[in-house]
Design an enzyme around this catalytic site. Structure first.
Site, PDB file in Angstrom:
ATOM      1  N   LYS A 150       0.829  -1.220   0.000  1.00  0.00           N
ATOM      2  CA  LYS A 150       0.000   0.000   0.000  1.00  0.00           C
ATOM      3  C   LYS A 150       0.859   1.264   0.000  1.00  0.00           C
ATOM      4  O   LYS A 150       0.628   2.179  -0.776  1.00  0.00           O
ATOM      5  CB  LYS A 150      -0.933   0.021   1.230  1.00  0.00           C
ATOM      6  N   ARG A 181      -9.471   0.697   8.877  1.00  0.00           N
ATOM      7  CA  ARG A 181      -9.013  -0.652   9.193  1.00  0.00           C
ATOM      8  C   ARG A 181     -10.063  -1.439   9.972  1.00  0.00           C
ATOM      9  O   ARG A 181      -9.799  -2.596  10.339  1.00  0.00           O
ATOM     10  CB  ARG A 181      -7.748  -0.575  10.039  1.00  0.00           C
ATOM     11  N   ARG A 219      11.689  -1.118  10.792  1.00  0.00           N
ATOM     12  CA  ARG A 219      10.683  -0.757  11.793  1.00  0.00           C
ATOM     13  C   ARG A 219      10.641  -1.780  12.918  1.00  0.00           C
ATOM     14  O   ARG A 219      10.705  -2.979  12.674  1.00  0.00           O
ATOM     15  CB  ARG A 219       9.301  -0.639  11.124  1.00  0.00           C
ATOM     16  N   ARG A 252       0.155  -8.747  13.706  1.00  0.00           N
ATOM     17  CA  ARG A 252      -0.479  -7.774  12.797  1.00  0.00           C
ATOM     18  C   ARG A 252      -1.313  -8.470  11.727  1.00  0.00           C
ATOM     19  O   ARG A 252      -2.387  -7.998  11.354  1.00  0.00           O
ATOM     20  CB  ARG A 252       0.588  -6.886  12.156  1.00  0.00           C
TER      21      ARG A 252
HETATM   22  P1  ADP Z   1       2.221  -1.845   3.198  1.00  0.00           P
HETATM   23  O1  ADP Z   1       2.226  -0.341   3.161  1.00  0.00           O
HETATM   24  O2  ADP Z   1       0.995  -2.431   2.575  1.00  0.00           O
HETATM   25  O3  ADP Z   1       2.493  -2.391   4.556  1.00  0.00           O
HETATM   26  P2  ADP Z   1       4.764  -1.631   1.756  1.00  0.00           P
HETATM   27  O4  ADP Z   1       4.474  -0.767   0.576  1.00  0.00           O
HETATM   28  O5  ADP Z   1       5.518  -1.017   2.868  1.00  0.00           O
HETATM   29  O6  ADP Z   1       3.417  -2.338   2.275  1.00  0.00           O
HETATM   30  O7  ADP Z   1       5.566  -2.906   1.208  1.00  0.00           O
HETATM   31  C1  ADP Z   1       6.036  -3.925   2.100  1.00  0.00           C
HETATM   32  C2  ADP Z   1       7.400  -4.432   1.604  1.00  0.00           C
HETATM   33  O8  ADP Z   1       7.237  -5.164   0.386  1.00  0.00           O
HETATM   34  C3  ADP Z   1       8.415  -3.335   1.290  1.00  0.00           C
HETATM   35  O9  ADP Z   1       9.701  -3.790   1.660  1.00  0.00           O
HETATM   36  C4  ADP Z   1       8.307  -3.156  -0.224  1.00  0.00           C
HETATM   37  O10 ADP Z   1       9.532  -2.699  -0.792  1.00  0.00           O
HETATM   38  C5  ADP Z   1       7.974  -4.569  -0.692  1.00  0.00           C
HETATM   39  N1  ADP Z   1       7.065  -4.592  -1.856  1.00  0.00           N
HETATM   40  C6  ADP Z   1       6.038  -3.753  -2.142  1.00  0.00           C
HETATM   41  N2  ADP Z   1       5.412  -4.119  -3.285  1.00  0.00           N
HETATM   42  C7  ADP Z   1       6.052  -5.235  -3.724  1.00  0.00           C
HETATM   43  C8  ADP Z   1       5.871  -6.102  -4.873  1.00  0.00           C
HETATM   44  N3  ADP Z   1       4.890  -5.883  -5.761  1.00  0.00           N
HETATM   45  N4  ADP Z   1       6.710  -7.143  -4.993  1.00  0.00           N
HETATM   46  C9  ADP Z   1       7.701  -7.379  -4.085  1.00  0.00           C
HETATM   47  N5  ADP Z   1       7.915  -6.600  -2.994  1.00  0.00           N
HETATM   48  C10 ADP Z   1       7.109  -5.541  -2.821  1.00  0.00           C
HETATM   49  P1  ADP Z   2       1.480  -1.617   7.766  1.00  0.00           P
HETATM   50  O1  ADP Z   2       0.890  -1.036   6.551  1.00  0.00           O
HETATM   51  O2  ADP Z   2       2.857  -2.084   7.599  1.00  0.00           O
HETATM   52  O3  ADP Z   2       0.588  -2.562   8.482  1.00  0.00           O
HETATM   53  P2  ADP Z   2       1.024   0.902   9.152  1.00  0.00           P
HETATM   54  O4  ADP Z   2       2.154   1.837   9.077  1.00  0.00           O
HETATM   55  O5  ADP Z   2      -0.158   1.156   8.296  1.00  0.00           O
HETATM   56  O6  ADP Z   2       1.628  -0.530   8.909  1.00  0.00           O
HETATM   57  O7  ADP Z   2       0.501   0.802  10.651  1.00  0.00           O
HETATM   58  C1  ADP Z   2       1.371   0.595  11.739  1.00  0.00           C
HETATM   59  C2  ADP Z   2       0.573   0.486  13.020  1.00  0.00           C
HETATM   60  O8  ADP Z   2      -0.121   1.718  13.278  1.00  0.00           O
HETATM   61  C3  ADP Z   2      -0.513  -0.575  13.016  1.00  0.00           C
HETATM   62  O9  ADP Z   2      -0.019  -1.856  13.340  1.00  0.00           O
HETATM   63  C4  ADP Z   2      -1.470  -0.024  14.093  1.00  0.00           C
HETATM   64  O10 ADP Z   2      -0.970  -0.262  15.400  1.00  0.00           O
HETATM   65  C5  ADP Z   2      -1.399   1.462  13.836  1.00  0.00           C
HETATM   66  N1  ADP Z   2      -2.445   1.897  12.875  1.00  0.00           N
HETATM   67  C6  ADP Z   2      -2.236   2.396  11.635  1.00  0.00           C
HETATM   68  N2  ADP Z   2      -3.403   2.682  11.027  1.00  0.00           N
HETATM   69  C7  ADP Z   2      -4.391   2.367  11.914  1.00  0.00           C
HETATM   70  C8  ADP Z   2      -5.809   2.399  11.875  1.00  0.00           C
HETATM   71  N3  ADP Z   2      -6.482   2.852  10.792  1.00  0.00           N
HETATM   72  N4  ADP Z   2      -6.479   1.996  12.979  1.00  0.00           N
HETATM   73  C9  ADP Z   2      -5.841   1.568  14.083  1.00  0.00           C
HETATM   74  N5  ADP Z   2      -4.501   1.478  14.159  1.00  0.00           N
HETATM   75  C10 ADP Z   2      -3.772   1.866  13.097  1.00  0.00           C
END
Ligand code: ADP
Ligand code: ADP
Length: 216
Positions: free
Chosen positions: A15, A90, A162, A173
């Site tokens: 995302k 979420r 992170r 998560r």
């Molecule tokens: P989210 O915001 O949904 O948690 P991220 O954009 O941070 O996900 O992506 C999670 C990890 O996967 C990052 O290390 C990113 O570089 C990698 N990643 C994102 N999209 C792809 C893809 N299409 N194929 C392989 N790795 C990806």
């Molecule tokens: P990722 O996309 O890798 O899951 P985020 O950066 O979106 O991680 O979120 C990190 C943390 O922040 C989540 O695990 C949660 O604790 C909190 N968080 C983020 N967005 C929300 C939401 N919409 N509602 C509740 N908690 C949230």
């Protein structure tokens, strides 16, 4: 008319990566709830202190604080044209609150791309994720490495792993996502807003599918 796009998908689906690219393409503001929490944590605000314990456990921050935080953020001038929401809503309560706040301005969610990725892939993605200190640009040590090890290609800042990307927290998560967030797939499908995207494809292919989905 303002455009609001909700990016849905499990942690690690891509995302943040895609929102960054789509924000450039669409000129919409990229709003990441997780990033706002992390900024508050760094600044040790009351919100940051409250969010910290939930984030460290891989749980969701309570709906009421999350909803008011997003409502305030969406009211700022850079969101006048709409926003790309990454990580919010979420829970069904958050989705309903979003609907209500947008309705007040005669607006609503335009489309909800759901980036689907199986759980087994997510663990590998999150354990290899490196995030930039300055603006949260994301990299992957194997799938999307930076040009220079440990340094962001875009702003040169340091890359770090992170705290909540360690395997124990990732597992909780993903569990929380299945239980609390995945019902939103049906929620938005019923409203005719869901566009399912295969998130296991290479980054560029996912972007192309997303662009097609949001331009429809
Ligand atoms: P989210 O915001 O949904 O948690 P991220 O954009 O941070 O996900 O992506 C999670 C990890 O996967 C990052 O290390 C990113 O570089 C990698 N990643 C994102 N999209 C792809 C893809 N299409 N194929 C392989 N790795 C990806
Ligand atoms: P990722 O996309 O890798 O899951 P985020 O950066 O979106 O991680 O979120 C990190 C943390 O922040 C989540 O695990 C949660 O604790 C909190 N968080 C983020 N967005 C929300 C939401 N919409 N509602 C509740 N908690 C949230």
């Amino acid at each position: 008319m303002a455009r609001y796009i909700v990016l849905l998908g499990p942690p690690g689906a891509g995302k943040g990566t895609q929102a960054e690219i789509l924000a450039r393409e669409t000129r919409l503001a990229h709003i990441s709830s997780g990033e706002i929490f992390r900024e508050n944590l760094k600044a040790q605000t009351e919100l940051g202190k409250l969010a910290q314990e939930y984030m460290n456990r891989g749980e969701l921050v309570p709906d009421d604080v999350t909803i008011s935080m997003i409502e305030e953020r969406l009211s700022r001038p850079d969101c006048a044209g709409g926003a790309l929401l990454d990580g919010f809503p979420r829970t069904p309560a958050q989705a309903e609150a979003l609907e209500a706040m947008l309705r007040k301005n005669g607006s609503g969610v335009q489309v909800v791309p759901y980036i689907a990725v199986p759980a087994a892939v997510l663990i590998e993605r999150l354990s290899g994720r490196w995030t930039c200190r300055a603006q949260e640009h994301v990299y992957h040590e194997k799938f999307n490495p930076p040009a220079v090890l440990g340094k962001c290609d875009i702003d040169g800042s340091e890359l770090y792993q992170r705290e909540d990307d360690k395997p124990e927290t990732v597992e909780s998560r993903i569990r929380v996502y299945m239980e609390k967030t995945s019902p939103l797939i049906a929620y938005y499908r019923e409203r005719g807003l869901l566009a399912e995207i295969d998130g296991t494809q290479p980054i560029e292919k996912v972007t192309a599918d997303l662009m097609a989905a949001i331009q429809k």
